[in-house]
Design an enzyme around this catalytic site. Sequence first.
Site, PDB file in Angstrom:
ATOM      1  N   ASN A   8     -23.525 -18.630   7.685  1.00  0.00           N
ATOM      2  CA  ASN A   8     -22.126 -18.795   8.079  1.00  0.00           C
ATOM      3  C   ASN A   8     -21.659 -17.440   8.581  1.00  0.00           C
ATOM      4  O   ASN A   8     -21.421 -16.531   7.787  1.00  0.00           O
ATOM      5  CB  ASN A   8     -21.299 -19.253   6.868  1.00  0.00           C
ATOM      6  CG  ASN A   8     -19.812 -19.311   7.190  1.00  0.00           C
ATOM      7  OD1 ASN A   8     -19.405 -19.126   8.331  1.00  0.00           O
ATOM      8  ND2 ASN A   8     -18.987 -19.555   6.171  1.00  0.00           N
ATOM      9  N   LYS A  10     -18.954 -16.663   9.850  1.00  0.00           N
ATOM     10  CA  LYS A  10     -17.504 -16.476   9.711  1.00  0.00           C
ATOM     11  C   LYS A  10     -16.945 -15.898  11.026  1.00  0.00           C
ATOM     12  O   LYS A  10     -17.475 -16.198  12.093  1.00  0.00           O
ATOM     13  CB  LYS A  10     -17.198 -15.622   8.478  1.00  0.00           C
ATOM     14  CG  LYS A  10     -17.878 -16.201   7.206  1.00  0.00           C
ATOM     15  CD  LYS A  10     -17.368 -15.649   5.929  1.00  0.00           C
ATOM     16  CE  LYS A  10     -18.106 -16.306   4.757  1.00  0.00           C
ATOM     17  NZ  LYS A  10     -17.639 -15.880   3.453  1.00  0.00           N
ATOM     18  N   HIS A  93     -14.487 -25.071   3.572  1.00  0.00           N
ATOM     19  CA  HIS A  93     -14.824 -23.753   3.039  1.00  0.00           C
ATOM     20  C   HIS A  93     -13.629 -23.217   2.258  1.00  0.00           C
ATOM     21  O   HIS A  93     -12.482 -23.451   2.638  1.00  0.00           O
ATOM     22  CB  HIS A  93     -15.202 -22.799   4.185  1.00  0.00           C
ATOM     23  CG  HIS A  93     -15.830 -21.542   3.683  1.00  0.00           C
ATOM     24  ND1 HIS A  93     -15.090 -20.514   3.157  1.00  0.00           N
ATOM     25  CD2 HIS A  93     -17.139 -21.162   3.573  1.00  0.00           C
ATOM     26  CE1 HIS A  93     -15.918 -19.549   2.758  1.00  0.00           C
ATOM     27  NE2 HIS A  93     -17.166 -19.925   3.003  1.00  0.00           N
ATOM     28  N   GLU A  95     -12.304 -20.448   2.180  1.00  0.00           N
ATOM     29  CA  GLU A  95     -11.390 -19.630   2.984  1.00  0.00           C
ATOM     30  C   GLU A  95     -10.423 -20.516   3.758  1.00  0.00           C
ATOM     31  O   GLU A  95      -9.276 -20.139   4.003  1.00  0.00           O
ATOM     32  CB  GLU A  95     -12.201 -18.714   3.918  1.00  0.00           C
ATOM     33  CG  GLU A  95     -12.871 -17.599   3.118  1.00  0.00           C
ATOM     34  CD  GLU A  95     -14.176 -17.080   3.688  1.00  0.00           C
ATOM     35  OE1 GLU A  95     -14.472 -17.316   4.867  1.00  0.00           O
ATOM     36  OE2 GLU A  95     -14.905 -16.432   2.913  1.00  0.00           O
ATOM     37  N   GLU A 164     -20.028 -23.279  -3.683  1.00  0.00           N
ATOM     38  CA  GLU A 164     -19.678 -21.883  -3.441  1.00  0.00           C
ATOM     39  C   GLU A 164     -18.588 -21.453  -4.414  1.00  0.00           C
ATOM     40  O   GLU A 164     -17.395 -21.651  -4.142  1.00  0.00           O
ATOM     41  CB  GLU A 164     -19.165 -21.696  -2.004  1.00  0.00           C
ATOM     42  CG  GLU A 164     -20.187 -22.046  -0.934  1.00  0.00           C
ATOM     43  CD  GLU A 164     -19.979 -21.228   0.337  1.00  0.00           C
ATOM     44  OE1 GLU A 164     -20.979 -20.795   0.905  1.00  0.00           O
ATOM     45  OE2 GLU A 164     -18.825 -21.004   0.749  1.00  0.00           O
ATOM     46  N   GLY A 170     -18.509 -13.043  -1.007  1.00  0.00           N
ATOM     47  CA  GLY A 170     -18.204 -11.732  -0.426  1.00  0.00           C
ATOM     48  C   GLY A 170     -17.926 -10.656  -1.460  1.00  0.00           C
ATOM     49  O   GLY A 170     -17.443  -9.578  -1.122  1.00  0.00           O
ATOM     50  N   SER A 208     -22.670 -14.626  -2.099  1.00  0.00           N
ATOM     51  CA  SER A 208     -23.452 -13.390  -2.267  1.00  0.00           C
ATOM     52  C   SER A 208     -24.943 -13.649  -2.430  1.00  0.00           C
ATOM     53  O   SER A 208     -25.630 -12.927  -3.148  1.00  0.00           O
ATOM     54  CB  SER A 208     -22.901 -12.549  -3.431  1.00  0.00           C
ATOM     55  OG  SER A 208     -21.557 -12.182  -3.178  1.00  0.00           O
TER      56      SER A 208
HETATM   57  P1  13P Z   1     -21.213 -14.327   1.249  1.00  0.00           P
HETATM   58  O1  13P Z   1     -22.685 -14.672   1.335  1.00  0.00           O
HETATM   59  O2  13P Z   1     -20.799 -13.229   2.172  1.00  0.00           O
HETATM   60  O3  13P Z   1     -20.784 -14.109  -0.177  1.00  0.00           O
HETATM   61  O4  13P Z   1     -20.424 -15.623   1.755  1.00  0.00           O
HETATM   62  C1  13P Z   1     -20.756 -16.852   1.243  1.00  0.00           C
HETATM   63  C2  13P Z   1     -20.055 -17.885   2.025  1.00  0.00           C
HETATM   64  O5  13P Z   1     -18.845 -18.002   1.983  1.00  0.00           O
HETATM   65  C3  13P Z   1     -20.863 -18.746   2.906  1.00  0.00           C
HETATM   66  O6  13P Z   1     -20.120 -19.798   3.406  1.00  0.00           O
END
Ligand code: 13P
Length: 246
Positions: A8, A10, A93, A95, A164, A170, A208
């Site tokens: 992803n 982002k 997601h 976010e 997740e 992150g 992560s």
């Molecule tokens: P990270 O791997 O940066 O923690 O992000 C995970 C994520 O949100 C994947 O969709």
Amino acid sequence: MKKLIAGNWKMNGSAASNAALVQALLSGSSDWQCLVAVCVPAPYLAQVRGLVAGTGIDLGAQDVSQHESGAFTGEVSASMLQDCGARYAIVGHSERRQYHGETDAVVAAKAQRALASGITPIVCVGETLAEREAGRTEEVVKRQLAAVIHANGHCISEIVVAYEPVWAIGTGKTASPVQAQQVHAVLRAQLRAASAQADRVHILYGGSMNAANAVQLLSQADIDGGLVGGASLKAADFLSIIAAAQ
Ligand code: 13P
């Protein structure tokens, strides 16, 4: 089942850096024993489609509109994603739930739109730190998945689920393999109760995931792959995670 490793990206990338990243991913053998996908920002779908055509990498989007078409300025429909060659679309997601107010019902509608256009929704579920500390992890992820099951009934074996934990995204904090497996087992049981085909559903872990922790996470019984954020932007790290999934 073959594992699925999905990146992803982002809101990262540029035409130049996308080309460099995909070229680096493909510089070795891309004859992988697992499924690999990159979920890219919408403006780069066409570019990355060209870069991955005929390779072992599938294309994904990061969101999809809950609406079919019409006066929804700025939205991107499932049929447009399909037109651009997307095989997957991330939906729900954390976010988007957090910053764009997406509810369980909206996420369920998005999954439905994706499925109707032949796109596999990667449905994200996960608890916040406060919810985990209050002992509410199971309740939260089951509620989030139940909305998608309710709206998608017999198609449910066509989705991908991503667990997740919000506190692991992150942050460099990863759920331990045991913590993650516990939640994955809950999600598997919920899928089994909804569909005889539940064992076909990939349940990915995200939060992560990196080159160092991927082997242990991916060796758990109900962890069928990863949804990788930060580490998917570095070719060497993403390739190590792919190697861990073989
Ligand atoms: P990270 O791997 O940066 O923690 O992000 C995970 C994520 O949100 C994947 O969709």
